[in-house]
Design a protein around this motif. Structure first.
Motif, short mmCIF file in Angstrom:
data_model
loop_
_atom_site.label_atom_id
_atom_site.label_comp_id
_atom_site.label_asym_id
_atom_site.label_seq_id
_atom_site.Cartn_x
_atom_site.Cartn_y
_atom_site.Cartn_z
N TRP A 85 79.02 69.66 72.64
CA TRP A 85 80.33 69.04 72.72
C TRP A 85 80.33 67.72 73.48
CZ3 TRP A 85 84.67 68.19 70.61
CH2 TRP A 85 85.71 67.63 71.32
N THR B 6 80.11 64.70 71.27
CA THR B 6 81.32 64.46 70.50
C THR B 6 82.44 63.95 71.40
OG1 THR B 6 80.73 66.24 68.96
CG2 THR B 6 83.03 65.53 68.98
N LYS C 134 82.39 60.22 72.05
CA LYS C 134 82.90 59.44 70.92
C LYS C 134 84.44 59.46 70.90
CE LYS C 134 78.85 60.63 68.10
NZ LYS C 134 78.39 61.37 66.90
N ILE D 123 82.82 59.05 62.82
CA ILE D 123 82.87 60.14 63.80
C ILE D 123 83.31 61.43 63.12
CG2 ILE D 123 84.11 61.00 65.83
CD1 ILE D 123 84.19 58.10 66.84
N ASN E 103 81.17 64.83 62.78
CA ASN E 103 81.68 66.13 63.24
C ASN E 103 81.51 67.19 62.16
OD1 ASN E 103 82.46 64.98 65.66
ND2 ASN E 103 84.61 64.76 65.08
N LEU F 104 86.75 69.60 63.39
CA LEU F 104 86.27 70.42 64.51
C LEU F 104 86.75 71.86 64.44
CD1 LEU F 104 86.78 67.81 67.38
CD2 LEU F 104 84.61 68.53 66.35
#
Length: 309
Positions: A72, A75, A78, A95, A99, A182
């Motif tokens: 995580w 991510t 970003k 992005i 993901n 996500l």
């Protein structure tokens, strides 16, 4: 779609789909009011500004957001950049694509329809999305730990009556995570593959025109959210019919007539105040709303995205 400047000036978009979304977002109806202090019917998901992580519950009864996973922080970095509005729209889409690749078992992830839609926007709207809408979505995702205890939300299990209350902000957070790719399936759960907006993003020549219209509704929702989130609650209640599945299947052979009904051919379903809308078109709630289908049931969910939760 109306320009971003008009969004700022009028604070209320006037697109065709907006009128329905505006009613859903702003209007307080009976099922969207805060419960009384003595109401214990619904389990309210606590909001904790300083969460203390506890051991994760069994995933059979909970959905666990990927914010608790080891990968995580990459991510999150970003999303922090996205929050500041410093990334371009193209970088934001990259992005989302990353993901989806990291969270799913799908291969060769591509989001060509979403990219095409973003590229079709006028310059003012693109600027507004870059500086306001995408940062708002990223901030909502990063608030998952505050809005959901231990990064989890209970699943409604088949055959088990359950009630859950969510704030509008919690709903927006879930939809933001869906938007960012996500909220894909976790191991050992029975969730449908339709728990993100991926199927709106990928290439589908036959349904592309329909998907573009669905994306307009979704972005219109996030535009409204970026302007302020109403301080109201949504109650989700799963009712279960007593009896075995064999007894329930007898409905197929039932010969009884329905009770008398009133048919109003001039009034919209959403114009019936203090009424219950019944969605019965598909055995799976929402039908093909997160796919390319666009019948009555799917439209009802698309113009009111919180239904997807």
């Amino acid at each position: 779609m109306e320009s971003a400047q008009n969004y700022k000036d009028q604070k209320k978009p006037t697109t065709t789909t907006q009128s329905l979304l505006d009613q859903f977002m702003v209007k307080k109806v009976r099922l969207d009011e805060k419960p009384s202090n003595n109401s214990q019917d619904y389990k309210t998901i606590p909001v904790n500004p300083n969460p203390i992580l506890q051991p994760l519950p069994p995933i059979s009864g909970y959905y666990i957001f990927p914010h608790s996973k080891a990968n995580w922080p990459r991510t999150e970095l970003k999303l922090k950049i996205m929050c500041e509005g410093k990334t371009s729209l193209e970088q934001n889409l990259t992005i989302i694509e990353a993901n989806l690749n990291e969270q799913s078992n799908l291969k060769n992830i591509e989001i060509s329809v979403l990219k095409k839609y973003i590229q079709s926007l006028d310059s003012d709207t693109r600027k507004y999305y870059k500086e306001t809408v995408f940062p708002c979505i990223a901030r909502l995702s990063m608030k998952t730990s505050q809005l959901f205890s231990n990064y989890t939300i209970p699943l409604f299990i088949q055959g088990r009556p359950q009630k859950v209350t969510l704030t509008k902000e919690q709903c927006a957070c879930i939809l933001a995570n869906m938007f960012l790719g996500l909220t894909l399936p976790q191991k050992s759960d029975k969730l449908s593959r339709y728990n993100s907006f991926y199927y709106w993003y990928k290439k589908d020549y036959k349904g592309e025109r329909i998907i573009v219209e669905k994306l307009k509704c979704l972005f219109n929702y996030f535009v409204k959210i970026s302007q302020g989130i109403p301080d109201t609650l949504l109650h989700f209640h799963r009712l279960v019919q007593a009896g075995s599945n064999n007894q329930l299947s007898d409905w197929k052979n039932c010969t009884k007539f329905l009770e008398s009904a009133i048919l109003d051919e001039y009034k919209k379903i959403e114009d019936s105040r203090d009424a219950i809308e019944v969605d019965f078109a598909n055995k799976y709630l929402g039908g093909g709303g997160l796919g390319t289908a666009v019948a009555q049931e799917e439209i009802m969910f698309v113009v009111s995205p919180e239904c997807f939760i």
